[in-house]
Design a protein around this motif. Structure first.
Motif, PDB file in Angstrom:
ATOM      1  N   SER A  26      23.201 -19.176 -25.314  1.00  0.00           N
ATOM      2  CA  SER A  26      22.540 -17.874 -25.379  1.00  0.00           C
ATOM      3  C   SER A  26      21.840 -17.543 -24.068  1.00  0.00           C
ATOM      4  CB  SER A  26      21.524 -17.855 -26.524  1.00  0.00           C
ATOM      5  OG  SER A  26      20.424 -18.692 -26.218  1.00  0.00           O
ATOM      6  N   GLY A  44      20.945 -11.695 -18.868  1.00  0.00           N
ATOM      7  CA  GLY A  44      21.842 -10.606 -19.260  1.00  0.00           C
ATOM      8  C   GLY A  44      22.280  -9.775 -18.065  1.00  0.00           C
ATOM      9  N   VAL A  62      26.165 -15.529 -25.373  1.00  0.00           N
ATOM     10  CA  VAL A  62      25.948 -14.572 -26.451  1.00  0.00           C
ATOM     11  C   VAL A  62      24.455 -14.491 -26.756  1.00  0.00           C
ATOM     12  CG1 VAL A  62      28.251 -14.958 -27.425  1.00  0.00           C
ATOM     13  CG2 VAL A  62      26.346 -16.367 -28.210  1.00  0.00           C
ATOM     14  N   ASN A  63      24.083 -13.668 -27.714  1.00  0.00           N
ATOM     15  CA  ASN A  63      22.656 -13.603 -28.026  1.00  0.00           C
ATOM     16  C   ASN A  63      22.254 -14.780 -28.933  1.00  0.00           C
ATOM     17  OD1 ASN A  63      23.051 -12.922 -30.770  1.00  0.00           O
ATOM     18  ND2 ASN A  63      22.103 -10.921 -30.586  1.00  0.00           N
ATOM     19  N   LEU A  67      25.784 -13.322 -31.621  1.00  0.00           N
ATOM     20  CA  LEU A  67      26.448 -12.018 -31.562  1.00  0.00           C
ATOM     21  C   LEU A  67      26.975 -11.736 -30.158  1.00  0.00           C
ATOM     22  CD1 LEU A  67      23.936  -9.901 -33.654  1.00  0.00           C
ATOM     23  CD2 LEU A  67      26.245 -10.580 -34.330  1.00  0.00           C
ATOM     24  N   THR A  69      26.852  -9.502 -27.963  1.00  0.00           N
ATOM     25  CA  THR A  69      26.140  -8.313 -27.511  1.00  0.00           C
ATOM     26  C   THR A  69      26.582  -7.848 -26.121  1.00  0.00           C
ATOM     27  OG1 THR A  69      24.351  -9.740 -26.761  1.00  0.00           O
ATOM     28  CG2 THR A  69      24.094  -8.701 -28.918  1.00  0.00           C
ATOM     29  N   LYS A  71      29.703  -7.613 -25.102  1.00  0.00           N
ATOM     30  CA  LYS A  71      31.111  -7.211 -25.115  1.00  0.00           C
ATOM     31  C   LYS A  71      31.361  -5.856 -24.466  1.00  0.00           C
ATOM     32  CE  LYS A  71      31.608  -4.881 -29.531  1.00  0.00           C
ATOM     33  NZ  LYS A  71      32.400  -4.827 -30.734  1.00  0.00           N
ATOM     34  N   ASP A  94      32.058  -9.546 -34.722  1.00  0.00           N
ATOM     35  CA  ASP A  94      31.320  -9.697 -33.458  1.00  0.00           C
ATOM     36  C   ASP A  94      30.315 -10.846 -33.471  1.00  0.00           C
ATOM     37  OD1 ASP A  94      32.695  -7.604 -32.250  1.00  0.00           O
ATOM     38  OD2 ASP A  94      31.189  -6.123 -32.841  1.00  0.00           O
ATOM     39  N   LYS A  95      30.511 -11.817 -34.343  1.00  0.00           N
ATOM     40  CA  LYS A  95      29.597 -12.957 -34.424  1.00  0.00           C
ATOM     41  C   LYS A  95      30.392 -14.268 -34.415  1.00  0.00           C
ATOM     42  CE  LYS A  95      25.655 -14.740 -36.957  1.00  0.00           C
ATOM     43  NZ  LYS A  95      24.722 -14.546 -38.060  1.00  0.00           N
TER      44      LYS A  95
END
Length: 112
Positions: A26, A44, A62-63, A67, A69, A71, A94-95
């Motif tokens: 993450s 990010g 990912v988060n 997720l 997020t 993408k 999306d997870k």
């Protein structure tokens, strides 16, 4: 003592390059590992800028809930999921499925 500041994006990319195929981590975990004061948001930003770098597997970040997020920053947006699935990662709605099992922690894997 050098007054030159570290390039945080480069530090983030160094960590991301270490994430093995089929594993994910993450934004916040990378930030914590690097001690980034601006946290997950800075990671990010680095991932958003990494999409032109072929040696930075940004799709593996990912988060904190697994997720995808980031993408929207892939072209096309389905590319993030496709890259993960090509590594054996199952993505549903999306997870990341089995996020806890696939989670890669740089503090444990790389040490401090």
């Amino acid at each position: 003592m050098s007054s030159e500041k570290p390039n945080y994006f480069d530090l983030v990319y160094q960590v991301v390059r270490e994430i093995p195929k089929g594993r994910v981590t993450s934004y916040g975990t990378i930030a914590h590992y690097l001690g980034l004061k601006s946290g997950a948001r800075m990671v990010g930003y680095a991932m958003n800028a990494a999409h032109t770098l072929s040696d930075v597997p940004a799709h593996r970040v990912v988060n904190r809930h697994g997720l995808l997020t980031g993408k929207a920053h892939f072209v096309p947006p389905t590319r993030m999921q496709a890259l993960l699935e090509s590594e054996g990662v199952v993505v549903e709605n999306d997870k990341i499925r089995d996020f806890d099992k696939l989670f890669w922690d740089p503090e444990k894997e790389l040490g401090i």
